[in-house]
Design a protein around this motif. Structure first.
Motif, PDB file in Angstrom:
ATOM      1  N   MET A 174      29.779  22.737 -33.734  1.00 41.76           N
ATOM      2  CA  MET A 174      29.585  23.818 -34.694  1.00 41.76           C
ATOM      3  C   MET A 174      30.767  24.770 -34.591  1.00 41.76           C
ATOM      4  SD  MET A 174      26.721  26.139 -32.775  1.00 41.76           S
ATOM      5  CE  MET A 174      26.972  26.679 -31.085  1.00 41.76           C
ATOM      6  N   SER A 175      30.898  25.654 -35.564  1.00 39.91           N
ATOM      7  CA  SER A 175      31.936  26.672 -35.545  1.00 39.91           C
ATOM      8  C   SER A 175      31.294  28.027 -35.313  1.00 39.91           C
ATOM      9  CB  SER A 175      32.694  26.680 -36.877  1.00 39.91           C
ATOM     10  OG  SER A 175      33.578  27.774 -36.948  1.00 39.91           O
ATOM     11  N   LYS A 192      21.664  23.004 -26.262  1.00 38.94           N
ATOM     12  CA  LYS A 192      21.598  21.959 -25.226  1.00 38.94           C
ATOM     13  C   LYS A 192      20.148  21.704 -24.824  1.00 38.94           C
ATOM     14  CE  LYS A 192      23.140  19.159 -21.952  1.00 38.94           C
ATOM     15  NZ  LYS A 192      21.831  18.578 -21.610  1.00 38.94           N
ATOM     16  N   GLY A 193      19.360  22.765 -24.786  1.00 38.99           N
ATOM     17  CA  GLY A 193      17.953  22.633 -24.425  1.00 38.99           C
ATOM     18  C   GLY A 193      17.131  21.868 -25.438  1.00 38.99           C
ATOM     19  N   VAL A 199      27.375  19.907 -26.058  1.00 36.77           N
ATOM     20  CA  VAL A 199      27.454  20.773 -27.225  1.00 36.77           C
ATOM     21  C   VAL A 199      28.805  21.481 -27.199  1.00 36.77           C
ATOM     22  CG1 VAL A 199      24.974  21.098 -27.492  1.00 36.77           C
ATOM     23  CG2 VAL A 199      26.236  22.594 -25.966  1.00 36.77           C
ATOM     24  N   CYS A 200      29.386  21.683 -28.380  1.00 35.68           N
ATOM     25  CA  CYS A 200      30.724  22.265 -28.443  1.00 35.68           C
ATOM     26  C   CYS A 200      30.822  23.216 -29.626  1.00 35.68           C
ATOM     27  CB  CYS A 200      31.767  21.155 -28.566  1.00 35.68           C
ATOM     28  SG  CYS A 200      33.480  21.735 -28.610  1.00 35.68           S
ATOM     29  N   ALA A 210      32.902  24.013 -24.684  1.00 38.72           N
ATOM     30  CA  ALA A 210      31.869  22.982 -24.614  1.00 38.72           C
ATOM     31  C   ALA A 210      30.954  23.253 -23.431  1.00 38.72           C
ATOM     32  CB  ALA A 210      32.505  21.602 -24.491  1.00 38.72           C
ATOM     33  N   TYR A 211      29.776  22.654 -23.480  1.00 39.83           N
ATOM     34  CA  TYR A 211      28.768  22.837 -22.429  1.00 39.83           C
ATOM     35  C   TYR A 211      28.007  21.538 -22.241  1.00 39.83           C
ATOM     36  CZ  TYR A 211      24.673  24.830 -20.016  1.00 39.83           C
ATOM     37  OH  TYR A 211      23.668  25.113 -19.112  1.00 39.83           O
ATOM     38  N   ASP A 212      27.843  21.127 -20.987  1.00 36.79           N
ATOM     39  CA  ASP A 212      27.147  19.872 -20.686  1.00 36.79           C
ATOM     40  C   ASP A 212      25.846  20.073 -19.922  1.00 36.79           C
ATOM     41  OD1 ASP A 212      28.052  20.635 -18.190  1.00 36.79           O
ATOM     42  OD2 ASP A 212      29.185  18.800 -17.793  1.00 36.79           O
ATOM     43  N   GLY A 213      25.375  21.310 -19.870  1.00 35.03           N
ATOM     44  CA  GLY A 213      24.147  21.606 -19.138  1.00 35.03           C
ATOM     45  C   GLY A 213      24.399  22.149 -17.750  1.00 35.03           C
TER      46      GLY A 213
END
Length: 289
Positions: A174-175, A192-193, A199-200, A210-213
């Motif tokens: 997403m932006s 992410k949940g 998620v980025c 970005a996030y990987d949890g």
């Protein structure tokens, strides 16, 4: 031999972006851009699946995709107006959307994944779609087929929309533009949940995160010299494509993890910068009356 031994499918939108200030149109659309950029990166197989109209705009997109070597065997063409957006570009190279025909004929009908299309989809390592692709009701079928989904949400996607779509998605994009970093991280944690693996959020000139949890990964942009800057159209699409292609290849090779995410984000930033040196999303200019 392919640079990246993976197969990917862009599913959903195709348009022509009509640059009104120069009366020139270029092929585009999130799903189409993904397929083309993946092909340019050197994937083993890149395909697009969607609905074309029957006008000159549709023919330009089809011909351009054929020239780029994108597989189109499961596309449909129907009588009607193709998707088109009206665009101009400001002095910094940023695109300014002036309006669209809401997908043209593609907005009036839906691509239905039947048992035969589902078998075709199973031949890919990833299916990519997005917020304006009109593919939402087909996502459960793709997930049921066992194929990971990447999805590009819009900055106007509602919380309800995320709650409906994110559970089917493996890679979410997403932006978030100029939003405070704390707000971006909170949004990424929330999404992410809902189910995605990674998620980025792209942040324009501020790069991406970005996030990987477990970890957040911040990536800056790769600057483009003013004399090389042509058009920032599809910079976000090229960013997510380059990340996905390289990450999927690493994952297939058993190299997924934090180091892989960082390396792929860095590579993606460079690929996005190169996209800004091209007119339109990926070239193929055509003057229109």
């Amino acid at each position: 031999m392919a640079t990246y031994p993976i197969s990917v499918l862009g599913f959903g939108d195709n348009v022509v972006d009509k640059y009104e200030h120069i009366k020139t149109m270029y092929p585009g659309g999130n799903a189409v851009n993904f397929a083309v950029f993946a092909k340019k990166l050197g994937v083993e197989r890149s395909a697009y699946m969607g609905i074309f109209g029957s006008d000159a705009e549709a023919e330009h997109v089809i011909t351009s995709l054929e020239e780029e070597g994108v597989e189109l065997m499961r596309c449909q063409q129907v009588v009607g107006v193709n998707g088109a957006a009206r665009v101009t570009v400001d002095e910094t190279g940023d695109r300014i959307f002036l309006g669209s025909n809401e997908g043209g004929i593609r907005g009036d009908m839906r691509y239905v994944i039947d048992r035969f299309a589902a078998e075709y989809v199973r031949g890919f390592d990833l299916v990519h779609s997005g917020n304006y692709c009109f593919t939402e009701r087909e996502l459960p079928k793709i997930k049921e087929a066992g194929v990971p989904i990447s999805f590009d949400f819009s900055d106007d996607s509602t919380d309800e929309y995320f709650e409906q779509i994110a559970p089917f998605v493996t890679y979410s994009f997403m932006s978030m533009g100029d939003a405070p970093i704390e707000d971006i991280k909170a949004k990424l944690e929330w999404i992410k949940g809902l189910g995605p693996e990674i998620v980025c959020a792209s942040r324009g000139s501020k790069g991406s995160i970005a996030y990987d949890g477990e970890n957040f990964y911040e990536q800056g942009i790769k600057p483009v010299a003013p004399e090389d800057l042509k058009d920032a159209m599809a910079a976000g699409d090229s960013l997510l494509t380059a990340f996905l292609v390289t990450y999927l290849a690493k994952k297939k090779a058993g190299e997924a993890g934090p180091d892989a995410i960082r390396a792929c984000l860095d590579f993606a930033a460079g690929f996005a910068a190169d996209t800004c040196k091209i007119e339109g999303s990926w070239g193929h200019a055509k003057v229109y009356a």
